[in-house]
Scaffold this motif. Structure first.
Motif, PDB file in Angstrom:
ATOM      1  N   VAL A   1       0.819  -1.218   0.000  1.00 40.01           N
ATOM      2  CA  VAL A   1       0.000   0.000   0.000  1.00 40.01           C
ATOM      3  C   VAL A   1       0.853   1.269   0.000  1.00 40.01           C
ATOM      4  O   VAL A   1       0.611   2.182  -0.796  1.00 40.01           O
ATOM      5  CB  VAL A   1      -0.976  -0.008   1.197  1.00 40.01           C
ATOM      6  CG1 VAL A   1      -1.759   1.283   1.271  1.00 40.01           C
ATOM      7  CG2 VAL A   1      -1.907  -1.198   1.105  1.00 40.01           C
ATOM      8  N   PHE A   2       1.856   1.349   0.890  1.00 37.12           N
ATOM      9  CA  PHE A   2       2.654   2.576   0.962  1.00 37.12           C
ATOM     10  C   PHE A   2       3.436   2.850  -0.317  1.00 37.12           C
ATOM     11  O   PHE A   2       3.460   3.992  -0.792  1.00 37.12           O
ATOM     12  CB  PHE A   2       3.579   2.553   2.173  1.00 37.12           C
ATOM     13  CG  PHE A   2       2.857   2.589   3.493  1.00 37.12           C
ATOM     14  CD1 PHE A   2       1.587   3.114   3.611  1.00 37.12           C
ATOM     15  CD2 PHE A   2       3.447   2.089   4.627  1.00 37.12           C
ATOM     16  CE1 PHE A   2       0.913   3.147   4.823  1.00 37.12           C
ATOM     17  CE2 PHE A   2       2.793   2.114   5.853  1.00 37.12           C
ATOM     18  CZ  PHE A   2       1.529   2.648   5.941  1.00 37.12           C
ATOM     19  N   PRO A   3       4.103   1.862  -0.930  1.00 37.93           N
ATOM     20  CA  PRO A   3       4.769   2.154  -2.214  1.00 37.93           C
ATOM     21  C   PRO A   3       3.795   2.576  -3.318  1.00 37.93           C
ATOM     22  O   PRO A   3       4.132   3.390  -4.165  1.00 37.93           O
ATOM     23  CB  PRO A   3       5.454   0.834  -2.574  1.00 37.93           C
ATOM     24  CG  PRO A   3       5.684   0.166  -1.274  1.00 37.93           C
ATOM     25  CD  PRO A   3       4.496   0.535  -0.433  1.00 37.93           C
ATOM     26  N   TRP A   4       2.583   2.011  -3.309  1.00 38.06           N
ATOM     27  CA  TRP A   4       1.592   2.406  -4.306  1.00 38.06           C
ATOM     28  C   TRP A   4       1.140   3.852  -4.075  1.00 38.06           C
ATOM     29  O   TRP A   4       0.948   4.609  -5.022  1.00 38.06           O
ATOM     30  CB  TRP A   4       0.383   1.472  -4.230  1.00 38.06           C
ATOM     31  CG  TRP A   4      -0.779   1.968  -5.017  1.00 38.06           C
ATOM     32  CD1 TRP A   4      -0.977   1.853  -6.358  1.00 38.06           C
ATOM     33  CD2 TRP A   4      -1.904   2.697  -4.513  1.00 38.06           C
ATOM     34  NE1 TRP A   4      -2.158   2.461  -6.712  1.00 38.06           N
ATOM     35  CE2 TRP A   4      -2.741   2.987  -5.595  1.00 38.06           C
ATOM     36  CE3 TRP A   4      -2.282   3.124  -3.248  1.00 38.06           C
ATOM     37  CZ2 TRP A   4      -3.932   3.697  -5.448  1.00 38.06           C
ATOM     38  CZ3 TRP A   4      -3.457   3.822  -3.099  1.00 38.06           C
ATOM     39  CH2 TRP A   4      -4.269   4.098  -4.190  1.00 38.06           C
ATOM     40  N   ALA A   5       0.967   4.245  -2.802  1.00 41.82           N
ATOM     41  CA  ALA A   5       0.422   5.569  -2.494  1.00 41.82           C
ATOM     42  C   ALA A   5       1.469   6.669  -2.492  1.00 41.82           C
ATOM     43  O   ALA A   5       1.120   7.845  -2.583  1.00 41.82           O
ATOM     44  CB  ALA A   5      -0.269   5.528  -1.128  1.00 41.82           C
ATOM     45  N   GLU A   6       2.742   6.336  -2.405  1.00 46.61           N
ATOM     46  CA  GLU A   6       3.782   7.364  -2.300  1.00 46.61           C
ATOM     47  C   GLU A   6       3.775   8.368  -3.446  1.00 46.61           C
ATOM     48  O   GLU A   6       3.872   9.575  -3.205  1.00 46.61           O
ATOM     49  CB  GLU A   6       5.153   6.704  -2.174  1.00 46.61           C
ATOM     50  CG  GLU A   6       6.260   7.705  -1.959  1.00 46.61           C
ATOM     51  CD  GLU A   6       7.614   7.039  -1.854  1.00 46.61           C
ATOM     52  OE1 GLU A   6       8.549   7.733  -1.449  1.00 46.61           O
ATOM     53  OE2 GLU A   6       7.741   5.856  -2.183  1.00 46.61           O
ATOM     54  N   PRO A   7       3.666   7.965  -4.705  1.00 43.40           N
ATOM     55  CA  PRO A   7       3.648   8.969  -5.773  1.00 43.40           C
ATOM     56  C   PRO A   7       2.421   9.879  -5.725  1.00 43.40           C
ATOM     57  O   PRO A   7       2.442  10.976  -6.278  1.00 43.40           O
ATOM     58  CB  PRO A   7       3.638   8.151  -7.062  1.00 43.40           C
ATOM     59  CG  PRO A   7       4.060   6.785  -6.688  1.00 43.40           C
ATOM     60  CD  PRO A   7       3.706   6.599  -5.257  1.00 43.40           C
ATOM     61  N   LEU A   8       1.375   9.454  -5.073  1.00 39.98           N
ATOM     62  CA  LEU A   8       0.159  10.251  -5.005  1.00 39.98           C
ATOM     63  C   LEU A   8       0.194  11.292  -3.890  1.00 39.98           C
ATOM     64  O   LEU A   8      -0.624  12.208  -3.875  1.00 39.98           O
ATOM     65  CB  LEU A   8      -1.051   9.327  -4.779  1.00 39.98           C
ATOM     66  CG  LEU A   8      -1.222   8.211  -5.810  1.00 39.98           C
ATOM     67  CD1 LEU A   8      -2.348   7.284  -5.390  1.00 39.98           C
ATOM     68  CD2 LEU A   8      -1.477   8.781  -7.180  1.00 39.98           C
ATOM     69  N   LEU A   9       1.134  11.161  -2.953  1.00 44.15           N
ATOM     70  CA  LEU A   9       1.219  12.065  -1.813  1.00 44.15           C
ATOM     71  C   LEU A   9       2.179  13.206  -2.103  1.00 44.15           C
ATOM     72  O   LEU A   9       3.199  13.021  -2.753  1.00 44.15           O
ATOM     73  CB  LEU A   9       1.665  11.285  -0.572  1.00 44.15           C
ATOM     74  CG  LEU A   9       0.720  10.154  -0.170  1.00 44.15           C
ATOM     75  CD1 LEU A   9       1.314   9.361   0.975  1.00 44.15           C
ATOM     76  CD2 LEU A   9      -0.638  10.693   0.209  1.00 44.15           C
ATOM     77  N   PRO A  10       1.899  14.402  -1.579  1.00 51.18           N
ATOM     78  CA  PRO A  10       2.694  15.585  -1.943  1.00 51.18           C
ATOM     79  C   PRO A  10       3.917  15.823  -1.059  1.00 51.18           C
ATOM     80  O   PRO A  10       4.363  16.942  -0.937  1.00 51.18           O
ATOM     81  CB  PRO A  10       1.677  16.715  -1.762  1.00 51.18           C
ATOM     82  CG  PRO A  10       0.835  16.249  -0.623  1.00 51.18           C
ATOM     83  CD  PRO A  10       0.712  14.756  -0.828  1.00 51.18           C
ATOM     84  N   PHE A  11       4.494  14.793  -0.426  1.00 46.31           N
ATOM     85  CA  PHE A  11       5.595  15.021   0.501  1.00 46.31           C
ATOM     86  C   PHE A  11       6.848  15.542  -0.183  1.00 46.31           C
ATOM     87  O   PHE A  11       7.613  16.292   0.402  1.00 46.31           O
ATOM     88  CB  PHE A  11       5.936  13.745   1.276  1.00 46.31           C
ATOM     89  CG  PHE A  11       4.813  13.287   2.167  1.00 46.31           C
ATOM     90  CD1 PHE A  11       4.189  14.165   3.025  1.00 46.31           C
ATOM     91  CD2 PHE A  11       4.386  11.987   2.130  1.00 46.31           C
ATOM     92  CE1 PHE A  11       3.162  13.751   3.842  1.00 46.31           C
ATOM     93  CE2 PHE A  11       3.360  11.560   2.950  1.00 46.31           C
ATOM     94  CZ  PHE A  11       2.748  12.449   3.803  1.00 46.31           C
ATOM     95  N   ASP A  12       7.106  15.177  -1.419  1.00 45.90           N
ATOM     96  CA  ASP A  12       8.294  15.629  -2.131  1.00 45.90           C
ATOM     97  C   ASP A  12       8.015  16.828  -3.030  1.00 45.90           C
ATOM     98  O   ASP A  12       8.900  17.308  -3.719  1.00 45.90           O
ATOM     99  CB  ASP A  12       8.864  14.493  -2.984  1.00 45.90           C
ATOM    100  CG  ASP A  12       9.419  13.378  -2.128  1.00 45.90           C
ATOM    101  OD1 ASP A  12       9.815  13.655  -0.987  1.00 45.90           O
ATOM    102  OD2 ASP A  12       9.450  12.234  -2.609  1.00 45.90           O
ATOM    103  N   ASP A  13       6.796  17.312  -3.040  1.00 47.01           N
ATOM    104  CA  ASP A  13       6.410  18.439  -3.890  1.00 47.01           C
ATOM    105  C   ASP A  13       6.523  19.731  -3.084  1.00 47.01           C
ATOM    106  O   ASP A  13       5.540  20.323  -2.684  1.00 47.01           O
ATOM    107  CB  ASP A  13       4.985  18.240  -4.401  1.00 47.01           C
ATOM    108  CG  ASP A  13       4.585  19.288  -5.414  1.00 47.01           C
ATOM    109  OD1 ASP A  13       5.497  19.906  -6.002  1.00 47.01           O
ATOM    110  OD2 ASP A  13       3.382  19.482  -5.610  1.00 47.01           O
ATOM    111  N   VAL A  14       7.764  20.170  -2.859  1.00 41.92           N
ATOM    112  CA  VAL A  14       8.022  21.332  -2.015  1.00 41.92           C
ATOM    113  C   VAL A  14       8.406  22.508  -2.903  1.00 41.92           C
ATOM    114  O   VAL A  14       9.216  22.373  -3.812  1.00 41.92           O
ATOM    115  CB  VAL A  14       9.161  21.036  -1.016  1.00 41.92           C
ATOM    116  CG1 VAL A  14       9.458  22.248  -0.166  1.00 41.92           C
ATOM    117  CG2 VAL A  14       8.796  19.851  -0.153  1.00 41.92           C
ATOM    118  N   GLN A  15       7.814  23.657  -2.628  1.00 40.75           N
ATOM    119  CA  GLN A  15       8.151  24.857  -3.377  1.00 40.75           C
ATOM    120  C   GLN A  15       8.418  25.964  -2.371  1.00 40.75           C
ATOM    121  O   GLN A  15       7.537  26.363  -1.622  1.00 40.75           O
ATOM    122  CB  GLN A  15       7.015  25.259  -4.303  1.00 40.75           C
ATOM    123  CG  GLN A  15       7.331  26.474  -5.125  1.00 40.75           C
ATOM    124  CD  GLN A  15       6.207  26.806  -6.077  1.00 40.75           C
ATOM    125  OE1 GLN A  15       5.132  26.245  -6.016  1.00 40.75           O
ATOM    126  NE2 GLN A  15       6.448  27.750  -6.958  1.00 40.75           N
TER     127      GLN A  15
END
Length: 92
Positions: A35-49
């Motif tokens: 579940v966590f590897p599948w959901a990781e790209p959908l979560l904004p944790f690395d989308d930092v501006q």
């Protein structure tokens, strides 16, 4: 739900405790591996501006704000050059 699972586990108290621990380990492993590897790209944790105060994206390398060489009009009430400034004595 937990009471139903507890009633359905076989082999008395020892079997119920062992079965409960086994079910918990399987649930954590399923979350961790699938579940966590599948959901990781959908979560904004690395989308930092990083933005400036105006809300405009920063223009420094990597999107970081580059401090200007001229000091701001606001006075900082502590020394920024050293890390261990001695405490000030109160005026009497």
């Amino acid at each position: 739900m937990y009471a139903w699972i507890w009633r359905k586990l076989p082999y008395g108290l020892a079997g119920k405790i062992t079965g409960s621990v086994l079910l918990a380990v399987v649930a954590v492993a399923l979350l961790w591996i699938v579940v966590f590897p599948w959901a990781e790209p959908l979560l904004p944790f690395d989308d930092v501006q990083v933005t400036q105060d105006s809300g405009v994206p920063a223009d420094g390398p990597g999107g970081l704000t580059v401090p200007s060489a001229t000091p701001s009009h606001e006075e900082i009430p502590y020394d920024t050059e050293t890390n261990n400034t001695p405490p000030s004595t109160p005026s009497r």
